[in-house]
Design a protein around this motif. Structure first.
Motif, PDB file in Angstrom:
ATOM      1  N   LEU A 190       4.219 -12.782   2.329  1.00 10.36           N
ATOM      2  CA  LEU A 190       5.080 -12.092   3.285  1.00 10.36           C
ATOM      3  C   LEU A 190       4.734 -10.613   3.422  1.00 10.36           C
ATOM      4  N   VAL A 191       4.116 -10.057   2.380  1.00  7.78           N
ATOM      5  CA  VAL A 191       3.763  -8.641   2.349  1.00  7.78           C
ATOM      6  C   VAL A 191       2.309  -8.527   1.902  1.00  7.78           C
ATOM      7  N   SER A 192       1.597  -7.585   2.510  1.00  4.77           N
ATOM      8  CA  SER A 192       0.239  -7.306   2.036  1.00  4.77           C
ATOM      9  C   SER A 192       0.226  -5.930   1.376  1.00  4.77           C
ATOM     10  N   ARG A 193      -0.644  -5.801   0.410  1.00  8.83           N
ATOM     11  CA  ARG A 193      -0.781  -4.567  -0.370  1.00  8.83           C
ATOM     12  C   ARG A 193      -2.198  -4.062  -0.175  1.00  8.83           C
ATOM     13  N   THR A 194      -2.335  -2.817   0.282  1.00 11.96           N
ATOM     14  CA  THR A 194      -3.653  -2.233   0.511  1.00 11.96           C
ATOM     15  C   THR A 194      -3.809  -1.021  -0.393  1.00 11.96           C
ATOM     16  N   VAL A 195      -4.887  -1.029  -1.172  1.00  9.45           N
ATOM     17  CA  VAL A 195      -5.195   0.091  -2.062  1.00  9.45           C
ATOM     18  C   VAL A 195      -6.313   0.890  -1.417  1.00  9.45           C
ATOM     19  N   PHE A 196      -6.090   2.192  -1.245  1.00  5.28           N
ATOM     20  CA  PHE A 196      -7.088   3.075  -0.666  1.00  5.28           C
ATOM     21  C   PHE A 196      -7.785   3.830  -1.798  1.00  5.28           C
ATOM     22  N   ARG A 200       5.776  -7.667  -5.538  1.00  7.71           N
ATOM     23  CA  ARG A 200       4.767  -8.566  -6.124  1.00  7.71           C
ATOM     24  C   ARG A 200       5.039 -10.015  -5.700  1.00  7.71           C
ATOM     25  N   ASN A 201       6.299 -10.424  -5.751  1.00 12.31           N
ATOM     26  CA  ASN A 201       6.655 -11.787  -5.343  1.00 12.31           C
ATOM     27  C   ASN A 201       6.432 -11.996  -3.848  1.00 12.31           C
ATOM     28  N   LEU A 202       6.774 -11.002  -3.037  1.00 12.90           N
ATOM     29  CA  LEU A 202       6.564 -11.118  -1.596  1.00 12.90           C
ATOM     30  C   LEU A 202       5.075 -11.156  -1.253  1.00 12.90           C
ATOM     31  N   GLU A 203       4.289 -10.416  -2.010  1.00  9.02           N
ATOM     32  CA  GLU A 203       2.833 -10.463  -1.813  1.00  9.02           C
ATOM     33  C   GLU A 203       2.300 -11.844  -2.200  1.00  9.02           C
ATOM     34  N   ARG A 204       2.757 -12.357  -3.318  1.00 13.49           N
ATOM     35  CA  ARG A 204       2.335 -13.683  -3.780  1.00 13.49           C
ATOM     36  C   ARG A 204       2.687 -14.763  -2.766  1.00 13.49           C
ATOM     37  N   ASP A 205       3.862 -14.619  -2.129  1.00 14.08           N
ATOM     38  CA  ASP A 205       4.322 -15.603  -1.155  1.00 14.08           C
ATOM     39  C   ASP A 205       3.716 -15.390   0.235  1.00 14.08           C
ATOM     40  N   LYS A 240      12.447   5.267  -1.496  1.00 11.80           N
ATOM     41  CA  LYS A 240      13.427   6.239  -0.989  1.00 11.80           C
ATOM     42  C   LYS A 240      14.310   5.641   0.099  1.00 11.80           C
ATOM     43  N   GLN A 241      13.788   4.685   0.861  1.00 12.86           N
ATOM     44  CA  GLN A 241      14.528   4.142   2.000  1.00 12.86           C
ATOM     45  C   GLN A 241      15.446   2.978   1.635  1.00 12.86           C
ATOM     46  N   ILE A 242      15.373   2.522   0.379  1.00 12.52           N
ATOM     47  CA  ILE A 242      16.223   1.400  -0.040  1.00 12.52           C
ATOM     48  C   ILE A 242      17.143   1.886  -1.153  1.00 12.52           C
ATOM     49  N   PRO A 243      18.337   2.332  -0.800  1.00 13.24           N
ATOM     50  CA  PRO A 243      19.254   2.876  -1.805  1.00 13.24           C
ATOM     51  C   PRO A 243      19.634   1.836  -2.850  1.00 13.24           C
ATOM     52  N   GLY A 244      19.634   2.271  -4.106  1.00 12.42           N
ATOM     53  CA  GLY A 244      20.120   1.429  -5.188  1.00 12.42           C
ATOM     54  C   GLY A 244      19.083   0.552  -5.859  1.00 12.42           C
ATOM     55  N   ILE A 245      17.896   0.427  -5.292  1.00  9.08           N
ATOM     56  CA  ILE A 245      16.889  -0.427  -5.915  1.00  9.08           C
ATOM     57  C   ILE A 245      16.123   0.386  -6.963  1.00  9.08           C
ATOM     58  N   SER A 246      15.930  -0.213  -8.129  1.00 10.94           N
ATOM     59  CA  SER A 246      15.163   0.467  -9.172  1.00 10.94           C
ATOM     60  C   SER A 246      13.671   0.312  -8.871  1.00 10.94           C
ATOM     61  N   GLN A 247      12.865   1.175  -9.454  1.00 13.93           N
ATOM     62  CA  GLN A 247      11.411   1.058  -9.281  1.00 13.93           C
ATOM     63  C   GLN A 247      10.921  -0.283  -9.800  1.00 13.93           C
ATOM     64  N   ARG A 248      11.469  -0.722 -10.914  1.00 17.65           N
ATOM     65  CA  ARG A 248      11.047  -1.996 -11.497  1.00 17.65           C
ATOM     66  C   ARG A 248      11.375  -3.160 -10.562  1.00 17.65           C
ATOM     67  N   MET A 249      12.580  -3.171  -9.999  1.00 18.60           N
ATOM     68  CA  MET A 249      12.968  -4.262  -9.107  1.00 18.60           C
ATOM     69  C   MET A 249      12.151  -4.232  -7.819  1.00 18.60           C
ATOM     70  N   LEU A 250      11.869  -3.040  -7.309  1.00 19.86           N
ATOM     71  CA  LEU A 250      11.028  -2.931  -6.118  1.00 19.86           C
ATOM     72  C   LEU A 250       9.631  -3.473  -6.405  1.00 19.86           C
ATOM     73  N   THR A 251       9.086  -3.108  -7.561  1.00 27.09           N
ATOM     74  CA  THR A 251       7.759  -3.600  -7.956  1.00 27.09           C
ATOM     75  C   THR A 251       7.753  -5.118  -8.059  1.00 27.09           C
ATOM     76  N   LEU A 252       8.745  -5.691  -8.752  1.00 23.01           N
ATOM     77  CA  LEU A 252       8.797  -7.152  -8.919  1.00 23.01           C
ATOM     78  C   LEU A 252       8.965  -7.867  -7.588  1.00 23.01           C
ATOM     79  N   THR A 253       9.844  -7.351  -6.740  1.00 29.99           N
ATOM     80  CA  THR A 253      10.088  -8.000  -5.453  1.00 29.99           C
ATOM     81  C   THR A 253       8.864  -7.914  -4.560  1.00 29.99           C
TER      82      THR A 253
END
Length: 124
Positions: free
Chosen positions: A71-77, A64-69, A49-62
């Protein structure tokens, strides 16, 4: 010899590694995602919601790449429904100061760049 040339010589890869990292950081969405996550951890839908114009698919891919690199951590509750949050790692947070410097440079030089573009167009 520049620092870039020195690093390429040490790595022996002709700059491929550095170019790959810069390609990731300088793509259309990465800096927007990183800047948004600088506010704190967010769920996928809130980030979307906070990033206008980005598709769900592109957000997911980006993401995932940032997590792989790293830069971002993903926490599942473990909740029903499952909750997933994304946040910057220390490496991701270290990207904020140079990104702000670059954005400041861009803002400072907008008039000159626009004038140069106009002059170039008028020459053609």
């Amino acid at each position: 010899m520049s620092e870039y040339e020195h690093t390429c010589m040490i790595r022996g890869d002709g700059g491929r590694t550095i170019r790959a990292i810069l390609d990731r950081i300088c793509n259309k969405w990465t800096l927007l995602i990183v800047a948004t996550l600088d506010q704190g951890s967010l769920r996928f839908t809130d980030l979307h919601k906070q990033i206008p114009g980005i598709s769900q698919r592109m957000l997911t891919l980006t993401l995932r790449n940032l997590e792989r690199d790293g830069l971002v951590s993903r926490t599942v509750f473990a909740e029903v429904p499952p909750r997933v949050e994304y946040e910057l790692t220390p490496t991701g947070k270290s990207l904020i100061p140079p990104a702000l410097t670059l954005a400041g440079w861009a803002m400072e030089h907008v008039p000159h760049i626009e004038a140069s573009r106009e002059a170039y167009q008028n020459r053609a």
